[in-house]
Motif scaffolding. Structure first.
Motif, mmCIF file in Angstrom:
data_model
loop_
_atom_site.group_PDB
_atom_site.id
_atom_site.type_symbol
_atom_site.label_atom_id
_atom_site.label_comp_id
_atom_site.label_asym_id
_atom_site.label_seq_id
_atom_site.Cartn_x
_atom_site.Cartn_y
_atom_site.Cartn_z
ATOM 1 N N PHE A 106 20.661 -3.278 -6.431
ATOM 2 C CA PHE A 106 19.427 -3.990 -6.088
ATOM 3 C C PHE A 106 19.728 -5.333 -5.414
ATOM 4 C CE2 PHE A 106 15.500 -6.317 -6.705
ATOM 5 C CZ PHE A 106 14.611 -5.380 -6.213
ATOM 6 N N THR A 107 20.686 -6.069 -5.941
ATOM 7 C CA THR A 107 20.997 -7.376 -5.339
ATOM 8 C C THR A 107 22.233 -7.269 -4.446
ATOM 9 O OG1 THR A 107 22.410 -7.988 -7.192
ATOM 10 C CG2 THR A 107 20.106 -8.667 -7.319
ATOM 11 N N GLY A 108 22.299 -8.156 -3.464
ATOM 12 C CA GLY A 108 23.441 -8.182 -2.563
ATOM 13 C C GLY A 108 24.735 -8.461 -3.303
ATOM 14 N N ILE A 109 24.636 -9.309 -4.312
ATOM 15 C CA ILE A 109 25.843 -9.729 -5.025
ATOM 16 C C ILE A 109 26.476 -8.540 -5.755
ATOM 17 C CG2 ILE A 109 24.838 -10.457 -7.257
ATOM 18 C CD1 ILE A 109 26.965 -12.771 -5.286
ATOM 19 N N ALA A 110 25.638 -7.631 -6.267
ATOM 20 C CA ALA A 110 26.179 -6.439 -6.937
ATOM 21 C C ALA A 110 26.615 -5.413 -5.895
ATOM 22 C CB ALA A 110 25.133 -5.839 -7.867
ATOM 23 N N ALA A 111 25.901 -5.362 -4.755
ATOM 24 C CA ALA A 111 26.234 -4.370 -3.727
ATOM 25 C C ALA A 111 27.622 -4.622 -3.140
ATOM 26 C CB ALA A 111 25.171 -4.387 -2.626
ATOM 27 N N GLU A 158 31.738 0.301 -0.023
ATOM 28 C CA GLU A 158 30.697 0.619 0.970
ATOM 29 C C GLU A 158 29.285 0.390 0.423
ATOM 30 O OE1 GLU A 158 31.399 4.514 2.646
ATOM 31 O OE2 GLU A 158 33.325 3.896 3.445
ATOM 32 N N GLY A 159 29.172 -0.561 -0.499
ATOM 33 C CA GLY A 159 27.878 -0.800 -1.157
ATOM 34 C C GLY A 159 26.851 -1.432 -0.226
ATOM 35 N N LYS A 160 25.609 -0.991 -0.386
ATOM 36 C CA LYS A 160 24.495 -1.571 0.376
ATOM 37 C C LYS A 160 23.441 -2.012 -0.620
ATOM 38 C CE LYS A 160 24.527 1.018 4.691
ATOM 39 N NZ LYS A 160 25.305 2.209 4.587
ATOM 40 N N THR A 161 22.600 -2.956 -0.223
ATOM 41 C CA THR A 161 21.462 -3.261 -1.099
ATOM 42 C C THR A 161 20.505 -2.078 -1.009
ATOM 43 O OG1 THR A 161 20.192 -4.292 0.662
ATOM 44 C CG2 THR A 161 21.595 -5.747 -0.659
ATOM 45 N N CYS A 162 19.695 -1.871 -2.058
ATOM 46 C CA CYS A 162 18.805 -0.698 -1.952
ATOM 47 C C CYS A 162 17.739 -0.931 -0.898
ATOM 48 C CB CYS A 162 18.272 -0.236 -3.293
ATOM 49 S SG CYS A 162 17.529 -1.450 -4.280
ATOM 50 N N HIS A 163 17.417 -2.209 -0.599
ATOM 51 C CA HIS A 163 16.475 -2.458 0.503
ATOM 52 C C HIS A 163 17.018 -1.892 1.811
ATOM 53 C CE1 HIS A 163 14.392 -5.239 -2.155
ATOM 54 N NE2 HIS A 163 13.399 -5.174 -1.306
ATOM 55 N N LYS A 164 18.301 -2.153 2.028
ATOM 56 C CA LYS A 164 18.924 -1.692 3.272
ATOM 57 C C LYS A 164 19.087 -0.163 3.244
ATOM 58 C CE LYS A 164 22.059 -2.430 6.741
ATOM 59 N NZ LYS A 164 21.519 -2.531 8.041
ATOM 60 N N ALA A 165 19.631 0.316 2.121
ATOM 61 C CA ALA A 165 19.913 1.753 2.038
ATOM 62 C C ALA A 165 18.649 2.597 2.143
ATOM 63 C CB ALA A 165 20.634 2.058 0.722
ATOM 64 N N LEU A 166 17.568 2.119 1.527
ATOM 65 C CA LEU A 166 16.343 2.926 1.504
ATOM 66 C C LEU A 166 15.352 2.523 2.582
ATOM 67 C CD1 LEU A 166 15.615 3.031 -2.341
ATOM 68 C CD2 LEU A 166 16.699 4.753 -0.956
ATOM 69 N N GLY A 167 15.733 1.553 3.423
ATOM 70 C CA GLY A 167 14.831 1.111 4.478
ATOM 71 C C GLY A 167 13.538 0.562 3.893
ATOM 72 N N LEU A 168 13.653 -0.386 2.976
ATOM 73 C CA LEU A 168 12.465 -0.912 2.306
ATOM 74 C C LEU A 168 12.024 -2.223 2.938
ATOM 75 C CD1 LEU A 168 13.516 -0.330 -1.401
ATOM 76 C CD2 LEU A 168 12.109 1.122 0.057
ATOM 77 N N THR A 169 10.743 -2.489 2.819
ATOM 78 C CA THR A 169 10.226 -3.754 3.344
ATOM 79 C C THR A 169 10.159 -4.762 2.203
ATOM 80 O OG1 THR A 169 8.065 -2.828 2.949
ATOM 81 C CG2 THR A 169 8.830 -2.790 5.219
ATOM 82 N N VAL A 170 10.106 -6.036 2.586
ATOM 83 C CA VAL A 170 9.995 -7.118 1.598
ATOM 84 C C VAL A 170 8.604 -7.731 1.772
ATOM 85 C CG1 VAL A 170 10.953 -9.319 0.844
ATOM 86 C CG2 VAL A 170 12.458 -7.583 1.827
ATOM 87 N N ILE A 217 25.342 6.577 -6.168
ATOM 88 C CA ILE A 217 25.696 5.671 -7.269
ATOM 89 C C ILE A 217 24.846 4.421 -7.060
ATOM 90 C CG2 ILE A 217 27.521 4.242 -8.276
ATOM 91 C CD1 ILE A 217 29.544 6.316 -7.368
ATOM 92 N N TRP A 218 24.057 4.076 -8.061
ATOM 93 C CA TRP A 218 23.085 2.999 -7.872
ATOM 94 C C TRP A 218 23.148 2.028 -9.044
ATOM 95 C CZ3 TRP A 218 17.246 4.208 -6.525
ATOM 96 C CH2 TRP A 218 16.582 3.008 -6.275
ATOM 97 N N ASP A 219 23.747 0.877 -8.809
ATOM 98 C CA ASP A 219 23.821 -0.154 -9.852
ATOM 99 C C ASP A 219 22.521 -0.950 -9.835
ATOM 100 O OD1 ASP A 219 24.893 -1.707 -11.855
ATOM 101 O OD2 ASP A 219 25.997 -3.028 -10.530
ATOM 102 N N GLU A 220 22.202 -1.562 -10.949
ATOM 103 C CA GLU A 220 20.952 -2.330 -11.081
ATOM 104 C C GLU A 220 19.758 -1.486 -10.638
ATOM 105 O OE1 GLU A 220 21.749 -5.642 -8.531
ATOM 106 O OE2 GLU A 220 22.518 -6.812 -10.193
ATOM 107 N N ALA A 221 19.718 -0.269 -11.125
ATOM 108 C CA ALA A 221 18.627 0.627 -10.718
ATOM 109 C C ALA A 221 17.423 0.367 -11.607
ATOM 110 C CB ALA A 221 19.084 2.075 -10.827
ATOM 111 N N LEU A 222 16.763 -0.743 -11.373
ATOM 112 C CA LEU A 222 15.624 -1.111 -12.217
ATOM 113 C C LEU A 222 14.314 -0.959 -11.475
ATOM 114 C CD1 LEU A 222 17.202 -4.391 -13.609
ATOM 115 C CD2 LEU A 222 17.196 -2.158 -14.686
#
Ligand code: ATP
Length: 291
Positions: free
Chosen positions: A62-67, A72-84, A111-116
């Motif tokens: 979820f956060t950049g710091i964990a990604a 090859e980690g991405k934020t879930c915003h980037k990976a899922l093409g989400l808007t803010v 694999i999804w860390d901080e999957a909240l």
């Protein structure tokens, strides 16, 4: 890496490997563990093992710091093409024919860390892409996280670093107490927590932690001591109190010169007093006091 893993870590790896090789039908996994318990290490080892066996793996957090801690980690915003900002009914912008859509469809294990958050969006997206009406389109997902933790606020700091700052290894009892707070085991019905004997500060927190160190001029110990707060405003207030304890002889004060550069209208709006009061994370405060 696998050989260094403990039994619980090996079990997670084995379960996901079995799922990806078709030896088991379980598709969804959740890895729960407090900060520093080895979740990232497990994801990373699993990523290497799955890749070595020819599987396609996507990692996100979820956060950049964990990604950035994941291969090859991405934020879930980037990976899922989400808007803010993100709402539970937000939709992914990924379409089936896009490059990302095809990549998702080919992915064997996520694999999804901080999957909240954003799980429903992932579920809808994968059902749409795979056209399979099963949870997450029948894909294998290893979700993980730690419900006990506040998200990290220290710039460029990992959770493990923050935890290491606050809990020394020999303070096991205190560490266990913190975990119980996180797990909601010591809260009463009004969410009040009673501290065990010996953990309370009888006088003033700042005095207790820094007062005697400053009085004895143990400045190296001052520099390696910390009191953690959840809010920056509390940190600023506490910093002022600590600085007030420092000897004032020979003290120098350095003040910033703050001005709005362009346009009179802007200068009227952004007065010097207002600019002085700002304290952005990467800049020192308006008045900086040094010895
Ligand atoms: N089996 C292991 N062998 C050796 N070192 C390990 C092992 N598991 C974890 N570690 C080390 O322990 C530290 C903490 O692990 P890790 O960062 O994976 O924890 P985490 O659960 O992801 O923490 P956080 O939730 O704070 O991100 C890291 O330095 C990691 O390299």
């Amino acid at each position: 890496m696998f050989n260094t893993m403990n039994d619980a870590q090996k079990e997670v790896i084995k379960k996901v490997q079995d799922a990806s090789s078709g030896e088991s039908n379980q598709k969804l996994f959740y890895l729960d563990g407090p900060g520093g318990s080895g979740k990232t290490y497990t994801y990373t080892t699993l990523w290497h093992l799955l890749r070595a066996s020819g599987k396609k793996v996507a990692t996100m957090a979820f956060t950049g710091i964990a990604a950035i801690l994941l291969p090859e980690g991405k934020t879930c915003h980037k990976a899922l093409g989400l808007t803010v900002p993100l709402y539970s009914d937000s939709n992914s912008t990924i379409t089936p024919n896009s490059k990302q859509g095809k990549k998702f469809l080919e992915t064997d294990v996520f694999i999804w860390d901080e999957a909240l958050m954003a799980l429903e969006i992932m579920d809808r997206l994968l059902r749409d892409l795979t056209k399979i009406d099963e949870l997450f389109g029948g894909k294998i997902l290893l979700l993980g996280g730690d419900f006990r933790q506040l998200l990290p606020v220290r710039k460029n700091g990992t959770r493990a670093e923050c935890v290491n700052l606050s809990i020394k290894n020999n303070e096991v009892e205190f560490a266990e107490f913190l975990l119980k707070i996180g797990e909601g085991k010591v809260n009463d019905s009004n969410d009040n927590i009673e501290f065990p004997e010996g953990f309370e500060v009888e006088t003033d927190l700042v005095e207790e932690v820094f007062g005697h160190l400053i009085a004895q001029e143990r400045f190296e110990d001052v520099a390696t001591s910390a009191i953690l707060f959840a809010r920056n405003a509390d940190v600023d207030e506490l910093n002022k109190q600590v600085v007030n304890l420092l000897p004032s002889e020979g003290e120098k004060k350095y003040s910033s010169v703050d001005n709005a550069l362009d346009g009179e209208a802007l200068q009227e709006l952004l007065t010097q007093e207002y600019l002085n009061s700002l304290n952005p994370a990467s800049l020192p405060p308006h008045d900086r006091r040094s010895l």
